[in-house]
Design a protein around this motif. Structure first.
Motif, PDB file in Angstrom:
ATOM      1  N   ALA A  22       0.834  -1.209   0.000  1.00  0.00           N
ATOM      2  CA  ALA A  22       0.000   0.000   0.000  1.00  0.00           C
ATOM      3  C   ALA A  22       0.869   1.259   0.000  1.00  0.00           C
ATOM      4  O   ALA A  22       2.076   1.192   0.222  1.00  0.00           O
ATOM      5  CB  ALA A  22      -0.902  -0.004   1.224  1.00  0.00           C
ATOM      6  N   HIS A  23       0.251   2.390  -0.243  1.00  0.00           N
ATOM      7  CA  HIS A  23       0.916   3.698  -0.262  1.00  0.00           C
ATOM      8  C   HIS A  23       2.027   3.778  -1.307  1.00  0.00           C
ATOM      9  O   HIS A  23       3.022   4.465  -1.104  1.00  0.00           O
ATOM     10  CB  HIS A  23       1.502   4.055   1.111  1.00  0.00           C
ATOM     11  CG  HIS A  23       0.493   4.244   2.186  1.00  0.00           C
ATOM     12  ND1 HIS A  23      -0.386   5.288   2.195  1.00  0.00           N
ATOM     13  CD2 HIS A  23       0.224   3.502   3.278  1.00  0.00           C
ATOM     14  CE1 HIS A  23      -1.154   5.193   3.268  1.00  0.00           C
ATOM     15  NE2 HIS A  23      -0.811   4.106   3.946  1.00  0.00           N
ATOM     16  N   SER A  24       1.867   3.102  -2.415  1.00  0.00           N
ATOM     17  CA  SER A  24       2.897   3.104  -3.448  1.00  0.00           C
ATOM     18  C   SER A  24       2.772   4.345  -4.325  1.00  0.00           C
ATOM     19  O   SER A  24       1.663   4.810  -4.595  1.00  0.00           O
ATOM     20  CB  SER A  24       2.770   1.852  -4.310  1.00  0.00           C
ATOM     21  OG  SER A  24       3.728   1.877  -5.336  1.00  0.00           O
ATOM     22  N   ARG A  25       3.901   4.835  -4.774  1.00  0.00           N
ATOM     23  CA  ARG A  25       3.876   5.978  -5.694  1.00  0.00           C
ATOM     24  C   ARG A  25       3.526   5.537  -7.111  1.00  0.00           C
ATOM     25  O   ARG A  25       3.029   6.330  -7.901  1.00  0.00           O
ATOM     26  CB  ARG A  25       5.235   6.664  -5.720  1.00  0.00           C
ATOM     27  CG  ARG A  25       5.545   7.379  -4.445  1.00  0.00           C
ATOM     28  CD  ARG A  25       6.854   8.087  -4.537  1.00  0.00           C
ATOM     29  NE  ARG A  25       7.193   8.657  -3.239  1.00  0.00           N
ATOM     30  CZ  ARG A  25       8.308   9.282  -2.996  1.00  0.00           C
ATOM     31  NH1 ARG A  25       9.218   9.427  -3.939  1.00  0.00           N
ATOM     32  NH2 ARG A  25       8.539   9.785  -1.808  1.00  0.00           N
ATOM     33  N   VAL A  41      -0.424  -0.562  -4.651  1.00  0.00           N
ATOM     34  CA  VAL A  41      -1.593   0.321  -4.705  1.00  0.00           C
ATOM     35  C   VAL A  41      -1.254   1.635  -4.019  1.00  0.00           C
ATOM     36  O   VAL A  41      -0.441   1.675  -3.102  1.00  0.00           O
ATOM     37  CB  VAL A  41      -2.839  -0.326  -4.049  1.00  0.00           C
ATOM     38  CG1 VAL A  41      -3.264  -1.571  -4.798  1.00  0.00           C
ATOM     39  CG2 VAL A  41      -2.607  -0.644  -2.600  1.00  0.00           C
ATOM     40  N   SER A  42      -1.879   2.698  -4.475  1.00  0.00           N
ATOM     41  CA  SER A  42      -1.631   4.007  -3.865  1.00  0.00           C
ATOM     42  C   SER A  42      -2.520   4.238  -2.649  1.00  0.00           C
ATOM     43  O   SER A  42      -2.211   5.065  -1.795  1.00  0.00           O
ATOM     44  CB  SER A  42      -1.835   5.125  -4.895  1.00  0.00           C
ATOM     45  OG  SER A  42      -3.142   5.069  -5.419  1.00  0.00           O
ATOM     46  N   ALA A  50      -7.652  -0.131  -0.087  1.00  0.00           N
ATOM     47  CA  ALA A  50      -6.574  -0.832  -0.787  1.00  0.00           C
ATOM     48  C   ALA A  50      -7.123  -2.067  -1.500  1.00  0.00           C
ATOM     49  O   ALA A  50      -6.742  -2.356  -2.636  1.00  0.00           O
ATOM     50  CB  ALA A  50      -5.462  -1.210   0.181  1.00  0.00           C
ATOM     51  N   ASN A  51      -8.037  -2.783  -0.851  1.00  0.00           N
ATOM     52  CA  ASN A  51      -8.631  -3.971  -1.478  1.00  0.00           C
ATOM     53  C   ASN A  51      -9.426  -3.596  -2.731  1.00  0.00           C
ATOM     54  O   ASN A  51      -9.396  -4.322  -3.728  1.00  0.00           O
ATOM     55  CB  ASN A  51      -9.526  -4.718  -0.494  1.00  0.00           C
ATOM     56  CG  ASN A  51      -8.733  -5.424   0.576  1.00  0.00           C
ATOM     57  OD1 ASN A  51      -7.558  -5.717   0.417  1.00  0.00           O
ATOM     58  ND2 ASN A  51      -9.370  -5.693   1.699  1.00  0.00           N
ATOM     59  N   GLU A  52     -10.121  -2.492  -2.698  1.00  0.00           N
ATOM     60  CA  GLU A  52     -10.860  -2.033  -3.873  1.00  0.00           C
ATOM     61  C   GLU A  52      -9.907  -1.743  -5.022  1.00  0.00           C
ATOM     62  O   GLU A  52     -10.184  -2.094  -6.173  1.00  0.00           O
ATOM     63  CB  GLU A  52     -11.668  -0.777  -3.546  1.00  0.00           C
ATOM     64  CG  GLU A  52     -12.861  -1.030  -2.645  1.00  0.00           C
ATOM     65  CD  GLU A  52     -13.561   0.247  -2.224  1.00  0.00           C
ATOM     66  OE1 GLU A  52     -13.302   1.320  -2.827  1.00  0.00           O
ATOM     67  OE2 GLU A  52     -14.380   0.193  -1.295  1.00  0.00           O
ATOM     68  N   LYS A  80      -2.894 -12.154   0.013  1.00  0.00           N
ATOM     69  CA  LYS A  80      -4.289 -12.408  -0.322  1.00  0.00           C
ATOM     70  C   LYS A  80      -4.387 -13.535  -1.351  1.00  0.00           C
ATOM     71  O   LYS A  80      -3.468 -13.755  -2.126  1.00  0.00           O
ATOM     72  CB  LYS A  80      -4.933 -11.160  -0.920  1.00  0.00           C
ATOM     73  CG  LYS A  80      -4.836  -9.966   0.018  1.00  0.00           C
ATOM     74  CD  LYS A  80      -5.427  -8.724  -0.602  1.00  0.00           C
ATOM     75  CE  LYS A  80      -5.208  -7.513   0.259  1.00  0.00           C
ATOM     76  NZ  LYS A  80      -5.658  -7.604   1.608  1.00  0.00           N
ATOM     77  N   ILE A  81      -5.518 -14.223  -1.341  1.00  0.00           N
ATOM     78  CA  ILE A  81      -5.830 -15.190  -2.376  1.00  0.00           C
ATOM     79  C   ILE A  81      -7.059 -14.661  -3.103  1.00  0.00           C
ATOM     80  O   ILE A  81      -8.080 -14.366  -2.469  1.00  0.00           O
ATOM     81  CB  ILE A  81      -6.072 -16.589  -1.808  1.00  0.00           C
ATOM     82  CG1 ILE A  81      -4.799 -17.102  -1.137  1.00  0.00           C
ATOM     83  CG2 ILE A  81      -6.512 -17.550  -2.921  1.00  0.00           C
ATOM     84  CD1 ILE A  81      -4.939 -18.437  -0.459  1.00  0.00           C
ATOM     85  N   ILE A  82      -6.935 -14.554  -4.414  1.00  0.00           N
ATOM     86  CA  ILE A  82      -7.991 -13.962  -5.233  1.00  0.00           C
ATOM     87  C   ILE A  82      -8.487 -14.994  -6.236  1.00  0.00           C
ATOM     88  O   ILE A  82      -7.683 -15.701  -6.845  1.00  0.00           O
ATOM     89  CB  ILE A  82      -7.461 -12.700  -5.953  1.00  0.00           C
ATOM     90  CG1 ILE A  82      -7.083 -11.653  -4.911  1.00  0.00           C
ATOM     91  CG2 ILE A  82      -8.485 -12.176  -6.935  1.00  0.00           C
ATOM     92  CD1 ILE A  82      -6.468 -10.413  -5.483  1.00  0.00           C
ATOM     93  N   ASP A  83      -9.793 -15.069  -6.400  1.00  0.00           N
ATOM     94  CA  ASP A  83     -10.433 -15.946  -7.354  1.00  0.00           C
ATOM     95  C   ASP A  83     -10.875 -15.092  -8.535  1.00  0.00           C
ATOM     96  O   ASP A  83     -11.571 -14.092  -8.364  1.00  0.00           O
ATOM     97  CB  ASP A  83     -11.633 -16.619  -6.694  1.00  0.00           C
ATOM     98  CG  ASP A  83     -12.262 -17.692  -7.542  1.00  0.00           C
ATOM     99  OD1 ASP A  83     -11.510 -18.403  -8.234  1.00  0.00           O
ATOM    100  OD2 ASP A  83     -13.483 -17.838  -7.481  1.00  0.00           O
ATOM    101  N   ILE A  84     -10.463 -15.504  -9.749  1.00  0.00           N
ATOM    102  CA  ILE A  84     -10.825 -14.767 -10.959  1.00  0.00           C
ATOM    103  C   ILE A  84     -11.554 -15.725 -11.879  1.00  0.00           C
ATOM    104  O   ILE A  84     -11.063 -16.813 -12.171  1.00  0.00           O
ATOM    105  CB  ILE A  84      -9.563 -14.241 -11.684  1.00  0.00           C
ATOM    106  CG1 ILE A  84      -8.704 -13.415 -10.740  1.00  0.00           C
ATOM    107  CG2 ILE A  84      -9.951 -13.446 -12.924  1.00  0.00           C
ATOM    108  CD1 ILE A  84      -7.326 -13.158 -11.270  1.00  0.00           C
TER     109      ILE A  84
END
Length: 86
Positions: A22-25, A41-42, A50-52, A80-84
């Motif tokens: 998080a807080h990435s430029r 993510v910024s 951040a999740n959004e 995180k584990i994400i299902d696509i």
């Protein structure tokens, strides 16, 4: 139980493991050597912002609608584990 037969038009779920920074430029996504993804993510990791942004970035990267992405595990952590559904 009998499972329905799959054909070329049946959506297929794909699970990916991601690490979120998080807080990435410079927001973005990159695949790591172990097959997982690093997502920058910024947004701050508060109130799900951040999740959004993770969902937005993953949807754009895999060219799928945001509705096809589900956060399975790790809503409150960096891993995180994400299902696509592709």
């Amino acid at each position: 139980h009998r499972f329905p037969k799959r054909n070329a038009k049946t959506p297929r779920p794909m699970k990916i493991t991601v690490m979120v920074s998080a807080h990435s430029r410079r927001p973005g996504i990159e695949e790591r050597a172990d097959g997982s993804y690093l997502i920058r993510v910024s947004a701050p990791p508060r109130e799900g912002r951040a999740n959004e942004e993770v969902v937005d970035i993953v949807a754009a990267h895999f060219h799928v609608p945001k509705s096809h992405i589900r956060l399975l595990r790790g809503a409150g952590g960096k891993r995180k584990i994400i299902d696509i559904v592709v």
